[in-house]
Design a protein around this motif. Structure first.
Motif, PDB file in Angstrom:
ATOM      1  N   GLU A  73       0.834  -1.208   0.000  1.00 47.30           N
ATOM      2  CA  GLU A  73       0.000   0.000   0.000  1.00 47.30           C
ATOM      3  C   GLU A  73       0.865   1.252   0.000  1.00 47.30           C
ATOM      4  O   GLU A  73       0.574   2.224  -0.710  1.00 47.30           O
ATOM      5  CB  GLU A  73      -0.920  -0.011   1.222  1.00 47.30           C
ATOM      6  N   LEU A  74       1.937   1.226   0.775  1.00 45.24           N
ATOM      7  CA  LEU A  74       2.844   2.369   0.835  1.00 45.24           C
ATOM      8  C   LEU A  74       3.477   2.636  -0.528  1.00 45.24           C
ATOM      9  O   LEU A  74       3.560   3.786  -0.980  1.00 45.24           O
ATOM     10  CB  LEU A  74       3.935   2.116   1.878  1.00 45.24           C
ATOM     11  N   LYS A  75       3.890   1.582  -1.215  1.00 46.53           N
ATOM     12  CA  LYS A  75       4.540   1.764  -2.501  1.00 46.53           C
ATOM     13  C   LYS A  75       3.564   2.252  -3.574  1.00 46.53           C
ATOM     14  O   LYS A  75       3.923   3.063  -4.431  1.00 46.53           O
ATOM     15  CB  LYS A  75       5.227   0.463  -2.920  1.00 46.53           C
ATOM     16  N   ILE A  76       2.335   1.772  -3.499  1.00 49.03           N
ATOM     17  CA  ILE A  76       1.314   2.263  -4.426  1.00 49.03           C
ATOM     18  C   ILE A  76       1.082   3.752  -4.208  1.00 49.03           C
ATOM     19  O   ILE A  76       1.069   4.557  -5.162  1.00 49.03           O
ATOM     20  CB  ILE A  76       0.000   1.481  -4.264  1.00 49.03           C
ATOM     21  N   GLN A  80      10.983  -5.025  -6.293  1.00 43.81           N
ATOM     22  CA  GLN A  80      11.110  -6.405  -5.824  1.00 43.81           C
ATOM     23  C   GLN A  80       9.880  -6.890  -5.076  1.00 43.81           C
ATOM     24  O   GLN A  80       9.966  -7.675  -4.140  1.00 43.81           O
ATOM     25  CB  GLN A  80      12.368  -6.569  -4.950  1.00 43.81           C
ATOM     26  N   VAL A  81       8.718  -6.417  -5.465  1.00 45.02           N
ATOM     27  CA  VAL A  81       7.468  -6.893  -4.893  1.00 45.02           C
ATOM     28  C   VAL A  81       6.662  -7.533  -6.014  1.00 45.02           C
ATOM     29  O   VAL A  81       6.363  -6.890  -7.018  1.00 45.02           O
ATOM     30  CB  VAL A  81       6.656  -5.727  -4.266  1.00 45.02           C
ATOM     31  N   PHE A  82       6.311  -8.810  -5.854  1.00 48.77           N
ATOM     32  CA  PHE A  82       5.512  -9.466  -6.882  1.00 48.77           C
ATOM     33  C   PHE A  82       4.060  -9.038  -6.738  1.00 48.77           C
ATOM     34  O   PHE A  82       3.476  -9.133  -5.663  1.00 48.77           O
ATOM     35  CB  PHE A  82       5.606 -10.983  -6.777  1.00 48.77           C
ATOM     36  N   ILE A  83       3.472  -8.548  -7.806  1.00 45.29           N
ATOM     37  CA  ILE A  83       2.083  -8.115  -7.769  1.00 45.29           C
ATOM     38  C   ILE A  83       1.489  -8.274  -9.171  1.00 45.29           C
ATOM     39  O   ILE A  83       2.142  -7.966 -10.166  1.00 45.29           O
ATOM     40  CB  ILE A  83       1.978  -6.649  -7.280  1.00 45.29           C
ATOM     41  N   THR A 143      -4.123  -8.419  -7.721  1.00 43.01           N
ATOM     42  CA  THR A 143      -3.571  -7.973  -6.438  1.00 43.01           C
ATOM     43  C   THR A 143      -3.567  -6.458  -6.350  1.00 43.01           C
ATOM     44  O   THR A 143      -3.830  -5.882  -5.290  1.00 43.01           O
ATOM     45  CB  THR A 143      -2.141  -8.503  -6.253  1.00 43.01           C
ATOM     46  N   LEU A 144      -3.283  -5.787  -7.469  1.00 39.52           N
ATOM     47  CA  LEU A 144      -3.320  -4.331  -7.485  1.00 39.52           C
ATOM     48  C   LEU A 144      -4.725  -3.829  -7.155  1.00 39.52           C
ATOM     49  O   LEU A 144      -4.881  -2.907  -6.344  1.00 39.52           O
ATOM     50  CB  LEU A 144      -2.876  -3.809  -8.853  1.00 39.52           C
ATOM     51  N   ASN A 166      -5.403  -4.184  -3.467  1.00 39.11           N
ATOM     52  CA  ASN A 166      -4.681  -3.194  -2.671  1.00 39.11           C
ATOM     53  C   ASN A 166      -5.293  -1.804  -2.776  1.00 39.11           C
ATOM     54  O   ASN A 166      -5.392  -1.083  -1.781  1.00 39.11           O
ATOM     55  CB  ASN A 166      -3.206  -3.153  -3.091  1.00 39.11           C
ATOM     56  N   ILE A 167      -5.711  -1.415  -3.972  1.00 42.42           N
ATOM     57  CA  ILE A 167      -6.366  -0.112  -4.142  1.00 42.42           C
ATOM     58  C   ILE A 167      -7.645  -0.053  -3.309  1.00 42.42           C
ATOM     59  O   ILE A 167      -7.927   0.946  -2.624  1.00 42.42           O
ATOM     60  CB  ILE A 167      -6.681   0.153  -5.627  1.00 42.42           C
ATOM     61  N   THR A 168      -8.433  -1.126  -3.336  1.00 41.78           N
ATOM     62  CA  THR A 168      -9.671  -1.177  -2.553  1.00 41.78           C
ATOM     63  C   THR A 168      -9.376  -1.065  -1.062  1.00 41.78           C
ATOM     64  O   THR A 168     -10.062  -0.338  -0.329  1.00 41.78           O
ATOM     65  CB  THR A 168     -10.427  -2.492  -2.838  1.00 41.78           C
TER      66      THR A 168
END
Length: 221
Positions: free
Chosen positions: A155-158, A183-186, A190-191, A194-196
């Motif tokens: 979430e922080l990286k997004i 280096q985060v698999f997504i 998954t995106l 995470n947005i939700t």
């Protein structure tokens, strides 16, 4: 921000590298210590993490050589706990002294503090602001009008990517690529999840439409 690691123990070097990359720093880790000071000066990082017990020159000697030509912040990260070693390190020009084994949040806090108080650092490096909303990268949180929300790593990286491109549409593909580069698999699903989750976290503090969606294009703040 670019951080240089001068640490000869492979396991610790890799641990530091991953920790810092997950905290959104650019990281270089030396594996050849024949002329570490010269390498450090050539790379011109924003901060150096320096061990004391190294093959060849000691960390004290490397610090002295770096300090002769540069004011780059230097934090000693070492297993040597003697108070005289700490005093020597600071007198040689070190900005901080952390003993191993270190706790990751404490080390990150020391790094953020050193960067903040040095000429190269500043609050804008660890905190980004948009529409009264503050993203604190070091703490992994978002604040709005006195209320704070904690974020997971993804979430922080997004949010970091969206803040860096505020008022611009960031495509889903670019977000996924940005996270993959860190280096985060997504994947696409998954995106979306995470947005939700981020939107759900922001609603209780009054941020109901902070993350917008442009159908078929991507997200924006």
């Amino acid at each position: 921000m670019h951080i240089l690691i001068i640490e000869d123990e492979p396991a610790i070097r890799q641990e530091l590298k991953l920790l810092l990359e997950n905290a959104l720093y650019q990281v270089t880790a030396l594996e050849d210590f024949e002329d570490a000071a010269k390498e450090a000066l050539a790379l011109d990082p924003d901060l150096v993490l320096l061990d004391l017990n190294l093959p060849g020159e000691s960390g004290f000697d490397i610090c002295t050589r770096i300090r002769f030509a540069s004011e780059v912040p230097i934090i000693f990260v070492t297993s040597r706990t003697d108070s005289m070693d700490e005093l020597t390190g600071l007198m040689k020009g070190g900005d901080d002294y952390i003993t191993k084994p270190f706790q990751a949040p404490i080390l990150l806090a020391h790094i953020a503090a050193v960067l903040k108080r040095t000429a190269r650092g500043g609050t804008e490096l660890s905190k980004l602001t948009h529409k009264e909303v503050e993203l604190d990268i070091a703490r992994g949180s978002i604040s709005y009008r006195g209320q704070t929300v904690e974020l997971t790593k993804n979430e922080l990286k997004i949010m970091h990517c969206l803040f860096l491109n505020k008022e611009k549409i960031v495509s889903r593909a670019n977000l996924i690529e940005y996270l993959w580069d860190n280096q985060v698999f997504i994947d696409d699903n998954t995106l979306s999840v995470n947005i939700t989750r981020i939107r759900t976290k922001l609603e209780p503090v009054g941020l109901h439409d902070f993350i917008g969606t442009k159908r078929g294009l991507g997200y924006y703040i």
